[in-house]
Write an enzyme that holds these catalytic residues in place. Structure first.
Site, short mmCIF file in Angstrom:
data_model
loop_
_atom_site.label_atom_id
_atom_site.label_comp_id
_atom_site.label_asym_id
_atom_site.label_seq_id
_atom_site.Cartn_x
_atom_site.Cartn_y
_atom_site.Cartn_z
CG ASP A 248 6.81 -7.15 27.92
OD1 ASP A 248 7.86 -6.62 27.49
OD2 ASP A 248 5.88 -6.15 28.00
CG ASP B 134 11.79 -11.00 20.08
OD1 ASP B 134 10.25 -10.85 19.33
OD2 ASP B 134 12.20 -10.42 19.04
CG PHE C 44 -1.25 -5.33 25.13
CD1 PHE C 44 -2.50 -3.87 25.00
CD2 PHE C 44 -2.16 -6.25 26.04
CE1 PHE C 44 -3.75 -3.61 25.94
CE2 PHE C 44 -3.55 -6.07 26.40
CZ PHE C 44 -4.56 -4.78 26.39
CD GLU D 1 10.03 -0.44 19.60
OE1 GLU D 1 9.80 0.82 19.97
OE2 GLU D 1 10.47 -1.32 20.14
CB SER D 2 3.38 2.47 21.80
OG SER D 2 4.46 2.99 23.02
CB THR E 294 -3.05 3.42 17.30
OG1 THR E 294 -3.36 4.61 17.57
CG2 THR E 294 -2.44 2.54 16.29
CG ASP E 295 -6.65 7.14 17.52
OD1 ASP E 295 -5.60 7.64 17.18
OD2 ASP E 295 -7.27 7.87 18.29
CD GLU E 296 -1.01 8.15 16.85
OE1 GLU E 296 -0.33 7.98 16.89
OE2 GLU E 296 -1.21 8.23 17.77
CE1 TYR F 79 2.00 2.59 17.34
CE2 TYR F 79 1.02 4.51 16.59
CZ TYR F 79 1.25 3.51 17.38
OH TYR F 79 0.03 2.73 18.35
CE LYS G 264 -0.96 -1.22 16.61
NZ LYS G 264 -0.43 -2.23 18.14
N GLY H 161 5.66 15.96 9.49
CA GLY H 161 4.25 14.91 9.67
C GLY H 161 3.07 15.40 9.99
P1 NAD Z 1 4.25 -0.06 25.84
O1 NAD Z 1 5.03 1.12 24.63
O2 NAD Z 1 4.09 0.69 26.34
O3 NAD Z 1 4.84 -1.06 26.25
C1 NAD Z 1 4.93 -1.68 25.12
C2 NAD Z 1 5.32 -3.47 25.32
O4 NAD Z 1 5.14 -3.83 24.96
C3 NAD Z 1 6.42 -3.21 26.64
O5 NAD Z 1 6.31 -3.93 27.58
C4 NAD Z 1 7.59 -3.64 25.10
O6 NAD Z 1 8.50 -4.30 26.27
C5 NAD Z 1 7.33 -4.53 24.82
N1 NAD Z 1 7.92 -5.61 23.33
C6 NAD Z 1 7.79 -4.54 22.06
N2 NAD Z 1 8.48 -5.56 21.65
C7 NAD Z 1 8.26 -6.84 22.17
C8 NAD Z 1 8.59 -7.96 21.21
N3 NAD Z 1 9.30 -8.14 20.48
N4 NAD Z 1 8.24 -8.75 22.01
C9 NAD Z 1 7.68 -9.43 23.33
N5 NAD Z 1 7.22 -7.81 23.82
C10 NAD Z 1 7.45 -6.62 23.15
O7 NAD Z 1 2.81 0.83 24.73
P2 NAD Z 1 1.46 0.84 24.86
O8 NAD Z 1 1.47 2.32 25.04
O9 NAD Z 1 1.13 0.13 26.16
O10 NAD Z 1 0.97 0.24 23.99
C11 NAD Z 1 0.57 -1.42 23.67
C12 NAD Z 1 -0.86 -1.37 23.16
O11 NAD Z 1 -1.16 -0.53 22.27
C13 NAD Z 1 0.51 -1.08 21.56
O12 NAD Z 1 -0.58 -2.32 20.38
C14 NAD Z 1 0.09 0.50 20.83
O13 NAD Z 1 0.35 0.28 19.77
C15 NAD Z 1 -1.33 0.06 21.40
N6 NAD Z 1 -2.00 1.27 21.56
C16 NAD Z 1 -1.83 2.25 22.78
C17 NAD Z 1 -1.82 3.39 22.97
C18 NAD Z 1 -1.35 4.47 23.56
O14 NAD Z 1 -2.16 5.73 23.25
N7 NAD Z 1 -1.09 4.52 24.59
C19 NAD Z 1 -3.82 4.27 22.31
C20 NAD Z 1 -4.43 3.04 21.04
C21 NAD Z 1 -3.20 1.61 21.20
P1 TYD Z 2 2.00 11.37 22.05
O1 TYD Z 2 2.12 11.27 23.38
O2 TYD Z 2 3.52 11.37 21.61
O3 TYD Z 2 0.75 10.84 20.98
P2 TYD Z 2 0.62 10.33 19.58
O4 TYD Z 2 1.41 11.19 18.98
O5 TYD Z 2 0.35 9.27 19.35
O6 TYD Z 2 -0.56 10.89 19.78
O7 TYD Z 2 1.55 13.22 21.45
C1 TYD Z 2 0.22 13.27 22.10
C2 TYD Z 2 -0.34 14.59 21.31
O8 TYD Z 2 1.87 15.70 22.32
C3 TYD Z 2 0.90 14.36 19.76
O9 TYD Z 2 -0.29 16.10 18.97
C4 TYD Z 2 2.00 14.80 19.94
C5 TYD Z 2 2.02 15.69 21.03
N1 TYD Z 2 3.69 16.62 21.82
C6 TYD Z 2 3.53 17.58 22.57
O10 TYD Z 2 3.01 18.34 21.53
N2 TYD Z 2 5.02 17.79 22.85
C7 TYD Z 2 5.78 16.30 23.27
O11 TYD Z 2 6.49 16.51 23.95
C8 TYD Z 2 5.23 14.63 23.37
C9 TYD Z 2 5.73 14.20 23.44
C10 TYD Z 2 3.89 15.45 22.49
#
Ligand code: NAD
Ligand code: TYD
Length: 352
Positions: A31, A57, A79, A82-83, A132-134, A158, A162, A292
């Site tokens: 990480d 990295d 994992f 940038e998320s 992700t489902d997005e 984003y 992905k 969007g």
């Molecule tokens: P997060 O942003 O909390 O964590 C991302 C981690 O990746 C961080 O620790 C960061 O330091 C590390 N990172 C970023 N760039 C890096 C690099 N160049 N080299 C090494 N490490 C690096 O993300 P998250 O919410 O834990 O999501 C993890 C994965 O799951 C992502 O790929 C995301 O697309 C996917 N995902 C997330 C969700 C969600 O709801 N959070 C849902 C579906 C899928």
């Molecule tokens: P988010 O947690 O950013 O996840 P994603 O965009 O990946 O689904 O947002 C979840 C939902 O909540 C999304 O429809 C955007 C909305 N949202 C708000 O209404 N207010 C906020 O401050 C944030 C961060 C998200």
């Protein structure tokens, strides 16, 4: 030994903690520690000989390749990314760099390592790509939920980055035979989620007496899954998923944003009544919509259930209460991640 990338982030740290609770196979966590990576999430493992942390990295292919060789890695769980959708709107560059180029470099390093393995180990090797489902875009209210066969229609920088990474992963299987599996999961919530995402942001703001910002009309729908369930699904796919396949993971739990926030406020009202009375729901504030903004995501998770026997263990009611309690008990964690850089982001995003 397995390599986890992005293991200091939200889902990655839950994954590593769960993996070492349920088994003994050692983990290396690679990480770079962006704003979203917090090594304190894994402080319980500092003296654990089964855990090693490497700061670096995923774009550094040579370093990754030597890490894979040095630790005789038999599976990569990817994992690192940038998320955050809103950040991708303000600055897409980092998303292309990490999510697309980084995944490509990681695939190259994995392929080179995999080719050096004895034939029997090559079959057992796995590259598990967490997505992700997005990538499937936005659903209308009466559309059926996303299936694995659905068309890719990403709408934000984003989700586009992905989607690109998913395609690269797929190509490495088709072209080179690398044993990859991809998971496409819905919105997660739970411990260690950075308070820029809807649920932890609203808990933090509620307790700080600040507005709970709801984008647009708040009727956008997401399919919320407790993070532990995502982690067990990934373990199941790692153990039994078929190389080249993709698996959708979801909670069978569609909720409009405004309803999620009202539930949160109700739990907070019970667990930590507001000083001076009233409900935290009084702090709900409708703000300008996200550009969007996807209207609805929903996952059809029948494939993983029918083929691999996985279903979520938590309901939204149990998961969200555990989550609120975790944040109430870990005010110090929240305080430590709410740094200067985070405050700048909040000013930029909500100061509009
Ligand atoms: P997060 O942003 O909390 O964590 C991302 C981690 O990746 C961080 O620790 C960061 O330091 C590390 N990172 C970023 N760039 C890096 C690099 N160049 N080299 C090494 N490490 C690096 O993300 P998250 O919410 O834990 O999501 C993890 C994965 O799951 C992502 O790929 C995301 O697309 C996917 N995902 C997330 C969700 C969600 O709801 N959070 C849902 C579906 C899928
Ligand atoms: P988010 O947690 O950013 O996840 P994603 O965009 O990946 O689904 O947002 C979840 C939902 O909540 C999304 O429809 C955007 C909305 N949202 C708000 O209404 N207010 C906020 O401050 C944030 C961060 C998200």
């Amino acid at each position: 030994m397995i390599l986890v990338t992005g293991g200091a982030g939200f889902i990655g740290s839950n994954y590593i903690l769960g993996w070492l609770r349920r088994g003994d196979e050692p983990v290396v966590n690679l990480d770079i520690l962006t704003y979203a990576g917090n090594p304190a999430n894994l402080s319980a493992l500092v003296a654990d000989p089964r855990y090693a942390f490497h700061r670096g990295d995923i774009c550094d292919q040579e370093m990754v390749e030597s890490l894979l060789r040095q630790h005789s890695i038999r599976a990569v769980i990817h994992f690192a990314a940038e998320s955050h959708v809103d950040r991708s709107i303000h600055g897409p560059d980092a998303f292309v760099q990490t999510n697309v180029v980084g995944t490509f470099r990681l695939l190259e390093a994995a392929r080179r390592h995999w080719l050096t393995l004895p034939v029997q180990d090559r079959d057992r090797f796995r590259f598990l790509h967490v997505s992700t489902d997005e990538v499937y875009g936005s659903l209308a209210a009466d559309d059926p939920p996303f299936r694995e066969t659905g068309r890719y229609e990403p709408n934000s920088p984003y989700s586009a980055s992905k989607a690109a990474s998913d395609h690269l992963v797929r190509s490495y299987h088709h072209t080179y035979g690398l044993p990859v599996v991809t998971t496409n999961c819905s919105n997660n919530y739970g411990p260690f989620q950075f308070p820029e995402k809807l649920i932890p942001l609203c808990i933090h703001n509620a307790l700080s007496g600040k507005p709970l910002p709801i984008y647009g009309d708040g009727r956008q729908v997401r399919d919320w899954l407790y993070v532990e369930d995502h982690c067990t699904a990934i373990e199941r796919v790692l153990a039994a998923g078929r190389p080249g396949e993709t698996y959708n993971i979801g909670g069978w739990n569609e909720q409009a944003n405004i309803d999620v926030v009202r539930v949160l406020c109700g739990i907070l009202d019970e667990e930590r009544p507001r000083v001076g009375g009233g409900s935290y729901a009084d702090q709900i504030t409708f703000v300008k919509d996200r550009p969007g903004h996807d209207r609805r995501y929903a996952i059809d998770a029948r494939k993983i259930e029918e083929q691999l026997g996985w279903r979520p263990a938590d309901t939204f009611a149990t998961g969200i209460r555990k989550t609120v309690r975790w944040y109430l008990e870990h005010g110090d964690w929240v305080a430590s991640v709410v740094s200067g850089g985070y405050r700048e982001w909040i000013d930029r995003q909500y100061g509009r």
